[in-house]
Design an enzyme around this catalytic site. Structure first.
Site, PDB file in Angstrom:
ATOM      1  N   ARG A   1      23.259  45.854  29.846  1.00 47.13           N
ATOM      2  CA  ARG A   1      22.549  45.688  28.580  1.00 47.13           C
ATOM      3  C   ARG A   1      21.106  45.227  28.756  1.00 47.13           C
ATOM      4  O   ARG A   1      20.262  45.544  27.944  1.00 47.13           O
ATOM      5  CB  ARG A   1      23.315  44.679  27.726  1.00 47.13           C
ATOM      6  CG  ARG A   1      23.346  45.066  26.286  1.00 47.13           C
ATOM      7  CD  ARG A   1      24.337  44.295  25.515  1.00 47.13           C
ATOM      8  NE  ARG A   1      24.672  43.001  26.098  1.00 47.13           N
ATOM      9  CZ  ARG A   1      25.446  42.125  25.502  1.00 47.13           C
ATOM     10  NH1 ARG A   1      25.931  42.376  24.324  1.00 47.13           N
ATOM     11  NH2 ARG A   1      25.743  40.977  26.079  1.00 47.13           N
TER      12      ARG A   1
ATOM     13  N   LYS B   1      39.956  43.579  36.382  1.00 46.38           N
ATOM     14  CA  LYS B   1      40.971  42.786  35.690  1.00 46.38           C
ATOM     15  C   LYS B   1      40.284  41.939  34.622  1.00 46.38           C
ATOM     16  O   LYS B   1      39.077  41.702  34.757  1.00 46.38           O
ATOM     17  CB  LYS B   1      41.737  41.923  36.677  1.00 46.38           C
ATOM     18  CG  LYS B   1      40.976  40.667  37.121  1.00 46.38           C
ATOM     19  CD  LYS B   1      41.903  39.664  37.763  1.00 46.38           C
ATOM     20  CE  LYS B   1      41.428  38.266  37.516  1.00 46.38           C
ATOM     21  NZ  LYS B   1      42.124  37.207  38.159  1.00 46.38           N
TER      22      LYS B   1
ATOM     23  N   GLU C   1      43.713  26.784  44.511  1.00 48.72           N
ATOM     24  CA  GLU C   1      42.250  26.719  44.448  1.00 48.72           C
ATOM     25  C   GLU C   1      41.826  25.272  44.255  1.00 48.72           C
ATOM     26  O   GLU C   1      42.551  24.492  43.619  1.00 48.72           O
ATOM     27  CB  GLU C   1      41.737  27.528  43.260  1.00 48.72           C
ATOM     28  CG  GLU C   1      42.070  28.998  43.303  1.00 48.72           C
ATOM     29  CD  GLU C   1      41.562  29.719  42.061  1.00 48.72           C
ATOM     30  OE1 GLU C   1      40.611  30.475  42.177  1.00 48.72           O
ATOM     31  OE2 GLU C   1      42.118  29.496  40.977  1.00 48.72           O
TER      32      GLU C   1
ATOM     33  N   ASP D   1      46.230  35.099  34.426  1.00 48.26           N
ATOM     34  CA  ASP D   1      45.055  35.255  35.289  1.00 48.26           C
ATOM     35  C   ASP D   1      45.430  35.485  36.759  1.00 48.26           C
ATOM     36  O   ASP D   1      44.709  36.173  37.473  1.00 48.26           O
ATOM     37  CB  ASP D   1      44.172  33.999  35.170  1.00 48.26           C
ATOM     38  CG  ASP D   1      42.820  34.187  35.844  1.00 48.26           C
ATOM     39  OD1 ASP D   1      42.149  35.186  35.523  1.00 48.26           O
ATOM     40  OD2 ASP D   1      42.445  33.356  36.690  1.00 48.26           O
TER      41      ASP D   1
ATOM     42  N   HIS E   1      47.745  39.096  40.925  1.00 48.18           N
ATOM     43  CA  HIS E   1      47.644  38.818  42.362  1.00 48.18           C
ATOM     44  C   HIS E   1      48.981  38.399  42.991  1.00 48.18           C
ATOM     45  O   HIS E   1      49.398  38.947  44.005  1.00 48.18           O
ATOM     46  CB  HIS E   1      46.634  37.694  42.628  1.00 48.18           C
ATOM     47  CG  HIS E   1      45.283  37.946  42.034  1.00 48.18           C
ATOM     48  ND1 HIS E   1      44.677  39.170  42.075  1.00 48.18           N
ATOM     49  CD2 HIS E   1      44.418  37.122  41.396  1.00 48.18           C
ATOM     50  CE1 HIS E   1      43.498  39.094  41.480  1.00 48.18           C
ATOM     51  NE2 HIS E   1      43.317  37.862  41.057  1.00 48.18           N
TER      52      HIS E   1
ATOM     53  N   LYS F   1      44.705  25.469  39.864  1.00 54.56           N
ATOM     54  CA  LYS F   1      43.311  25.081  40.068  1.00 54.56           C
ATOM     55  C   LYS F   1      43.245  23.586  40.338  1.00 54.56           C
ATOM     56  O   LYS F   1      44.170  22.854  40.014  1.00 54.56           O
ATOM     57  CB  LYS F   1      42.498  25.412  38.816  1.00 54.56           C
ATOM     58  CG  LYS F   1      42.385  26.903  38.582  1.00 54.56           C
ATOM     59  CD  LYS F   1      41.346  27.210  37.538  1.00 54.56           C
ATOM     60  CE  LYS F   1      41.126  28.699  37.440  1.00 54.56           C
ATOM     61  NZ  LYS F   1      40.518  29.282  38.637  1.00 54.56           N
TER      62      LYS F   1
HETATM   63  P1  NAD Z   1      29.369  38.874  33.137  1.00 59.51           P
HETATM   64  O1  NAD Z   1      29.502  38.350  31.747  1.00 59.51           O
HETATM   65  O2  NAD Z   1      28.690  38.061  34.157  1.00 59.51           O
HETATM   66  O3  NAD Z   1      28.619  40.286  33.095  1.00 59.51           O
HETATM   67  C1  NAD Z   1      28.882  41.228  32.082  1.00 59.51           C
HETATM   68  C2  NAD Z   1      28.036  42.465  32.305  1.00 59.51           C
HETATM   69  O4  NAD Z   1      28.339  43.374  31.249  1.00 59.51           O
HETATM   70  C3  NAD Z   1      26.531  42.229  32.247  1.00 59.51           C
HETATM   71  O5  NAD Z   1      25.905  43.056  33.203  1.00 59.51           O
HETATM   72  C4  NAD Z   1      26.153  42.697  30.847  1.00 59.51           C
HETATM   73  O6  NAD Z   1      24.828  43.190  30.736  1.00 59.51           O
HETATM   74  C5  NAD Z   1      27.134  43.831  30.659  1.00 59.51           C
HETATM   75  N1  NAD Z   1      27.373  44.119  29.244  1.00 59.51           N
HETATM   76  C6  NAD Z   1      27.814  43.287  28.287  1.00 59.51           C
HETATM   77  N2  NAD Z   1      27.868  43.938  27.103  1.00 59.51           N
HETATM   78  C7  NAD Z   1      27.462  45.188  27.341  1.00 59.51           C
HETATM   79  C8  NAD Z   1      27.283  46.332  26.522  1.00 59.51           C
HETATM   80  N3  NAD Z   1      27.556  46.332  25.231  1.00 59.51           N
HETATM   81  N4  NAD Z   1      26.856  47.467  27.114  1.00 59.51           N
HETATM   82  C9  NAD Z   1      26.559  47.513  28.427  1.00 59.51           C
HETATM   83  N5  NAD Z   1      26.705  46.471  29.241  1.00 59.51           N
HETATM   84  C10 NAD Z   1      27.145  45.318  28.697  1.00 59.51           C
HETATM   85  O7  NAD Z   1      30.860  39.266  33.576  1.00 59.51           O
HETATM   86  P2  NAD Z   1      31.462  39.282  35.072  1.00 59.51           P
HETATM   87  O8  NAD Z   1      31.883  37.905  35.435  1.00 59.51           O
HETATM   88  O9  NAD Z   1      30.556  40.018  35.971  1.00 59.51           O
HETATM   89  O10 NAD Z   1      32.822  40.103  34.853  1.00 59.51           O
HETATM   90  C11 NAD Z   1      32.839  41.507  34.708  1.00 59.51           C
HETATM   91  C12 NAD Z   1      34.287  41.987  34.748  1.00 59.51           C
HETATM   92  O11 NAD Z   1      34.845  41.664  36.003  1.00 59.51           O
HETATM   93  C13 NAD Z   1      35.188  41.356  33.689  1.00 59.51           C
HETATM   94  O12 NAD Z   1      36.167  42.288  33.298  1.00 59.51           O
HETATM   95  C14 NAD Z   1      35.866  40.230  34.461  1.00 59.51           C
HETATM   96  O13 NAD Z   1      37.110  39.886  33.900  1.00 59.51           O
HETATM   97  C15 NAD Z   1      36.024  40.888  35.818  1.00 59.51           C
HETATM   98  N6  NAD Z   1      36.127  39.922  36.922  1.00 59.51           N
HETATM   99  C16 NAD Z   1      35.111  39.079  37.206  1.00 59.51           C
HETATM  100  C17 NAD Z   1      35.231  38.185  38.264  1.00 59.51           C
HETATM  101  C18 NAD Z   1      34.113  37.259  38.640  1.00 59.51           C
HETATM  102  O14 NAD Z   1      34.258  36.580  39.656  1.00 59.51           O
HETATM  103  N7  NAD Z   1      33.026  37.202  37.907  1.00 59.51           N
HETATM  104  C19 NAD Z   1      36.413  38.161  39.033  1.00 59.51           C
HETATM  105  C20 NAD Z   1      37.431  39.051  38.730  1.00 59.51           C
HETATM  106  C21 NAD Z   1      37.281  39.933  37.670  1.00 59.51           C
END
Ligand code: NAD
Length: 489
Positions: free
Chosen positions: A51, A149, A217, A236, A241, A336
């Site tokens: 975004r 996930k 964790e 979660d 996992h 956790k």
């Molecule tokens: P985040 O909130 O840090 O990032 C979200 C991303 O989505 C950003 O790049 C944002 O610009 C984009 N976004 C949001 N709304 C949007 C829209 N309308 N159009 C286009 N892009 C849009 O989230 P994250 O922590 O990176 O997590 C992303 C996914 O990965 C989620 O499904 C989360 O559950 C999964 N996940 C994350 C982690 C982690 O360690 N962060 C671990 C396992 C799974």
């Protein structure tokens, strides 16, 4: 270092959510490591789509910083980083609207290469993005999608999501990621089980007393409080996992190491799981660190909900109703703010049928430990005579198969779970990804447990910061004459 890098086909990888936490911490530094290993073809492109308003140069700067911050000590030449950044593009896109889709379509048009779309965004956007990929002509037969996930929050939502994705993509185009399956030791577990004659004959209820799976964790919920309060440890961690690990440890030998042969066997395990009885589950919530509450608050403060009934810890006992495992307890535990960060699967073998040694020699059991983190490796505890005079006393010593000892570390290339899995997507290998029916079967097993808590208004037991969880968790095993393996770093 001996290079074992297998080249992959030319690819374009679009990362929806390419500016997010996961992309910056894991996906992009991982891709850069693969680039440095020579696995990213010169013409391959990584296209961030998110975004934030920025151009490709702005994105390259963001990725440069991310690699600096999360590169994990990986050493490289400055020119390598510049070359990698040169293969990046960025499109500002709105997954819920029209902005950016035309630009993305233009970038992807007319290229003869593997096209992978990584959905690293909130799950509420998965269906929206799939739909727009089709609308803009990008959901062709060549396309692959990688779905993060959580995959649903119960059976109903997982089914609905599977149905939505199936409207636009075939199952062999959908890669549901569980990064635990990308860990080196998880694959080693399959090598140990199915590449040796030694273990498989003993791998059943006749010789195995019980199996433990612990994922502990030390961190709390951190900045994910709002999400975590709606999710909890069961959704979660356990539903994905821990259940995946359970499947790999318990499944029948697949006919071959191919995606559907492996996933068919995993599915059979999930479908054979016994429903969990209420007194076979312990839920917990961590307390604040004494005298350090501001830095390490308790769970309810951390999630901003003083009445939260969500669990940050869970321990449960289940059984698998099939010929191999009937009657063998499987104990699963995750939490956790625990004593140490440790993920381990432990196979505890039965006592020898008869001891020829005197009582005070001690009785010991063989224990096979498969450690996922830290210090990945496999250890088999064997009983020997304690060396020296003083008669026959038995002790356990580890037969260590850890990489650090067995294999010259200079010869081992460190590959993070995410980078391995992304390369599997490019290769078109789904073995380490969850199939739709697997995910649904896992929810079908966890749903009644969660619904039971809701119906009973179950309140998790408090447990101390830096402990091994509520005392009831210890009791869960103790009343059956067993003990959890220590959670050690
Ligand atoms: P985040 O909130 O840090 O990032 C979200 C991303 O989505 C950003 O790049 C944002 O610009 C984009 N976004 C949001 N709304 C949007 C829209 N309308 N159009 C286009 N892009 C849009 O989230 P994250 O922590 O990176 O997590 C992303 C996914 O990965 C989620 O499904 C989360 O559950 C999964 N996940 C994350 C982690 C982690 O360690 N962060 C671990 C396992 C799974």
């Amino acid at each position: 270092m001996v290079s074992r890098v297998i080249p992959v086909d030319l690819f374009d990888l679009v990362i929806f959510g390419g500016t997010g936490d996961l992309a910056r911490r894991k996906i992009l530094p991982g891709l850069f490591r693969r680039f440095c290993a020579g696995q990213m073809p010169d013409q391959a492109r990584v296209i961030g789509a998110a975004r934030s308003e920025m151009d490709s140069d702005g994105y390259r700067e963001m990725v440069r910083e991310a690699i600096g911050e999360f590169g994990g000590g990986h050493t490289f030449e400055p020119a390598q980083l510049e070359a990698f950044l040169g293969q990046l593009e960025y499109v500002a896109i709105d997954a819920l609207g029209e902005q950016g889709w035309k630009e993305l379509q233009a970038l992807m048009a007319g290229t003869e290469r593997v096209e992978a779309y990584y959905f690293s965004v909130a799950p509420s956007l998965f269906g929206e993005i799939a739909e727009r990929l089709q609308k803009w002509g990008m959901a062709d037969d060549q396309a692959r999608i990688v779905v993060e996930k959580p995959f649903g929050r119960d059976l109903e939502t997982a089914r609905a999501l599977n149905k939505t994705l199936a409207t636009y993509f075939n199952e062999d185009q959908i890669y549901r990621i569980d990064h635990y399956l990308g860990k080196e030791t998880v694959q080693n577990l399959m090598a140990v089980r199915f590449g040796n004659m030694l273990f498989e004959p003993l791998w059943n209820s006749q010789y195995v007393d019980h199996i433990q799976i612990t994922v502990a964790e030390t961190v709390g919920v951190g900045g994910r409080g709002e999400y975590y309060d709606k999710s909890g440890a069961m959704r979660d961690m356990v539903q994905n996992h821990l259940m995946q690990l359970l499947c790999l440890i318990a499944m029948e030998p697949p006919a071959r190491f191919s995606p559907d042969a492996v996933r068919d066997e995993k599915l059979k395990v999930i479908r054979a799981l016994e429903p969990v009885l209420p007194y076979h589950v312990v839920r917990g919530q961590y307390q604040a660190e004494p005298c350090n509450e501001a830095k390490n608050p308790g769970f309810r403060t951390a999630v901003g909900n003083p009445r939260s009934r969500t669990e940050s810890f869970i321990a449960l006992r289940t059984e698998i109703s099939n010929w191999r495992w009937a009657g063998t307890p499987f104990y699963l535990r995750t939490g956790k703010r625990m004593q140490a960060r440790s993920s381990e699967i432990t196979v505890v073998f039965k006592d020898t049928p008869h001891s020829i040694f005197a009582e005070d020699a001690g009785r010991h059991r063989n224990v096979l430990s498969i450690r996922l983190q830290p210090n990945e490796g496999i250890t088999l505890g064997v009983t020997i005579k304690e060396p020296g005079p003083g008669g026959m006393r038995l002790i356990d010593v580890p037969l260590d198969m850890s990489y650090a000892e067995a294999i010259n570390p200079d010869d081992v290339e460190h590959v993070d779970a995410y980078e391995r899995l992304i390369m599997d997507v490019i290769r078109g290998n789904q073995t380490l990804f969850m199939r739709g029916d697997e995910v649904e079967a896992a929810w079908a097993w966890t749903d009644p447990i969660i619904k039971g808590w809701e119906a009973r208004n179950d309140v998790p037991k408090p447990y101390d910061h830096g402990s091994t969880g509520p005392t009831d968790s210890t009791e869960l095993l103790r009343r059956e004459g067993r003990e959890w393996r220590q959670v050690t770093q």
